[in-house]
Design a protein around this motif. Structure first.
Motif, PDB file in Angstrom:
ATOM      1  N   LEU A  78       0.821  -1.213   0.000  1.00 18.04           N
ATOM      2  CA  LEU A  78       0.000   0.000   0.000  1.00 18.04           C
ATOM      3  C   LEU A  78       0.853   1.261   0.000  1.00 18.04           C
ATOM      4  N   LEU A  79       1.936   1.247   0.767  1.00 17.85           N
ATOM      5  CA  LEU A  79       2.811   2.417   0.792  1.00 17.85           C
ATOM      6  C   LEU A  79       3.523   2.607  -0.547  1.00 17.85           C
ATOM      7  N   SER A  80       3.872   1.514  -1.189  1.00 16.61           N
ATOM      8  CA  SER A  80       4.608   1.618  -2.457  1.00 16.61           C
ATOM      9  C   SER A  80       3.773   2.269  -3.544  1.00 16.61           C
ATOM     10  N   GLU A  81       2.473   2.248  -3.423  1.00 14.28           N
ATOM     11  CA  GLU A  81       1.634   2.913  -4.420  1.00 14.28           C
ATOM     12  C   GLU A  81       1.777   4.432  -4.365  1.00 14.28           C
ATOM     13  N   ARG A  82       2.171   4.956  -3.218  1.00 10.83           N
ATOM     14  CA  ARG A  82       2.430   6.391  -3.035  1.00 10.83           C
ATOM     15  C   ARG A  82       1.236   7.249  -3.435  1.00 10.83           C
ATOM     16  N   ASN A  83       0.069   6.809  -3.017  1.00  6.99           N
ATOM     17  CA  ASN A  83      -1.157   7.557  -3.319  1.00  6.99           C
ATOM     18  C   ASN A  83      -2.029   7.726  -2.080  1.00  6.99           C
ATOM     19  N   ALA A  84      -1.398   7.907  -0.912  1.00  8.24           N
ATOM     20  CA  ALA A  84      -2.157   8.076   0.319  1.00  8.24           C
ATOM     21  C   ALA A  84      -2.943   9.382   0.282  1.00  8.24           C
TER      22      ALA A  84
END
Length: 497
Positions: free
Chosen positions: A363-369
């Motif tokens: 989820l963090l690797s998507e970098r779309n928080a």
């Protein structure tokens, strides 16, 4: 509420979450004092120098007021009209009243004898009024104040309320402000608003406030969306989160990721083998209830787990018993069977923890928080500069710190870095008021400070420096715009001499 008080047995009166059930997490309230506990049968609870059992609260609705009777039993308090006979005669002022300690005829031994006879607190207060030589000379306001003070001391009234962000934040700030980094409840409300916490968001939170900020975010999101919690040490501390009593459906979208692996995730060198090389003896996280659970806990986790206990003079063992059990299904090796079964169960929990870490990394690797919340005891600058890379553009971020100077440095670094707009460093100001007929005024005591907030929004970074061709074309275009025609340069008004 009145119908539930009339019934002798604890029977459910309201469906759903309006009724107190066995195993629920509740907050005990007496005047302005709160304490979070878990309802368990035949479990002794100590609150405000009184002990009692919570068996009789099961089946009643939240908000019911109970009276502590002999034997530690709780009985619902029936509503009665306040007696006004003793307030009919009142003086005009208090200037002639001398506080010499001789106005009360009843001694402490007399009051103790009344308690031993089983006389209720309401009757004791009435006898104190009758045996006071100066009560009728006091003004009406002074009489009300006297009655309120004596009722607080001798009447054991306890209200059971449902946990919420406001109640738990007030409780922590009044009892153990150091556990939540002296974050005041209005400051927490500002963080939730500035961070745009809402259902369906994908949020990142880094906090060392015993899980209070995490619980507030989970309550506002309502079980919809996902939250990635970054934690230092062996595991996340969620003592305050457990006090909310969230259902298991809320925990499906909760992930955690170790803070010391963030750099490797940013550099692209993170792998599953890095998680397997972590020491497993420090703590093991149980995701079934979203609380830190394990055989061994650190000193900080023990301190956060006893934050709800109001009496600091009790032994540590008794304090620990008053706190909610973080995992009712967990048993020690001697109770769960053979040692082999315990080892297998521990390995299974470690595998589940590793799986959840990998999901959080993905989820963090998507970098779309959709947002970032930082409220920790560490310096905010390196945390924020690293974690902002995981946030999508045009998303809010909020950083809390007890002191202003670290946030000033963080503000300067963000301006130099770029990629953020609408930076704002603020401090909320709070003053409590007493609101009563003919005597409303600000309270004499008020909070000196509730911390500072640094908020802003992320924007897409300018990548012109990375692409030299774009930079050269843009510089050429700017040079053409700035250069004026020669004829326009020579055209200037001439004054006649």
């Amino acid at each position: 509420m009145e119908s539930s008080e009339e019934q002798p047995g604890p029977q459910p009166q309201y469906p759903g979450n309006h009724c107190i059930r066995d195993g629920d997490f509740v907050v005990l309230k007496r005047e302005d004092v709160f304490k979070a506990v878990q309802v368990q049968r035949r479990k002794k609870v100590t609150f405000e120098k009184q002990w009692f059992y919570l068996d009789n609260v099961i089946g009643h609705s939240y908000g019911t007021t109970f009276e502590v009777t002999n034997g530690g039993s709780l009985q619902p308090k029936k509503k009665k009209e306040e007696p006004t006979s003793e307030t009919k005669e009142a003086g005009t002022d208090n200037r002639n009243i001398i506080d010499d300690g001789k106005s009360q005829k009843l001694t402490q031994d007399d009051i103790k004898a009344l308690k031993d006879k089983g006389i209720k607190g309401e009757e004791i207060v009435q006898q104190l009024i009758e045996n006071s030589t100066t009560f009728r000379d006091k003004t009406e306001f002074a009489q009300d104040k006297y009655i309120k003070k004596k009722k607080k001391k001798y009447e054991a009234m306890i209200t059971v309320v449902k946990p919420s962000t406001r109640i738990l934040s007030v409780m922590y700030y009044a009892r153990e402000p150091g556990k939540i980094n002296h974050m005041r409840y209005d400051t927490l409300a500002q963080m939730l608003t500035l961070g745009n916490i809402r259902a369906g968001n994908k949020m990142i939170v880094m906090e060392t406030c015993a899980g209070l900020v995490l619980g507030a975010m989970m309550e506002r999101m309502g079980g919809f969306g996902s939250i990635i919690q970054l934690y230092p040490g062996g595991g996340p501390v969620r003592a305050a989160t457990a006090c909310f009593g969230f259902p298991k459906s809320f925990l499906s979208g909760l992930y955690e990721f170790p803070l010391n692996k963030v750099d490797s995730l940013l550099n692209g060198t993170f792998s599953a083998e890095m998680l397997s090389s972590e020491p497993k003896d420090n703590a093991s996280v149980e995701e079934s209830n979203g609380t830190l659970e394990g055989k061994q806990t650190s000193e900080q986790e023990n301190e956060d787990s006893i934050a709800e206990a109001p009496e600091s003079n009790h032994p540590e063992e008794q304090e620990r018993m008053e706190i909610v059990s973080q995992d009712p299904d967990y048993k020690e090796p001697k109770d769960s069977g053979s040692k082999k079964d315990y080892i297998q169960e521990k390995q299974r929990r470690q595998e589940e923890q590793k799986k959840r870490h990998l999901e959080a990394a993905a989820l963090l690797s998507e970098r779309n928080a959709d947002g970032l919340i930082v409220a920790s005891r560490f310096h905010p600058t390196p945390l924020l500069l690293s974690l902002l890379d995981f946030v999508a553009p045009s998303r809010p971020f909020v950083v809390y710190c007890q002191y202003k100077e670290p946030l000033l440095e963080c503000y300067t670094k963000l301006r130099e870095r770029g990629g953020v707009i609408n930076l704002r460093l603020s401090e909320t100001w709070l003053r409590n008021y007493q609101v009563l007929p003919d005597r409303s005024h600000p309270k004499l005591l008020m909070s000196g400070g509730g911390g500072y907030l640094l908020s802003g929004f992320t924007v897409a970074m300018d990548n012109l420096k990375a692409d030299p061709s774009l930079k050269s074309s843009t510089s050429t275009l700017e040079s053409h715009k700035t250069e004026e025609p020669a004829a326009k340069k020579r055209k200037c008004p001439e004054s006649d001499s």
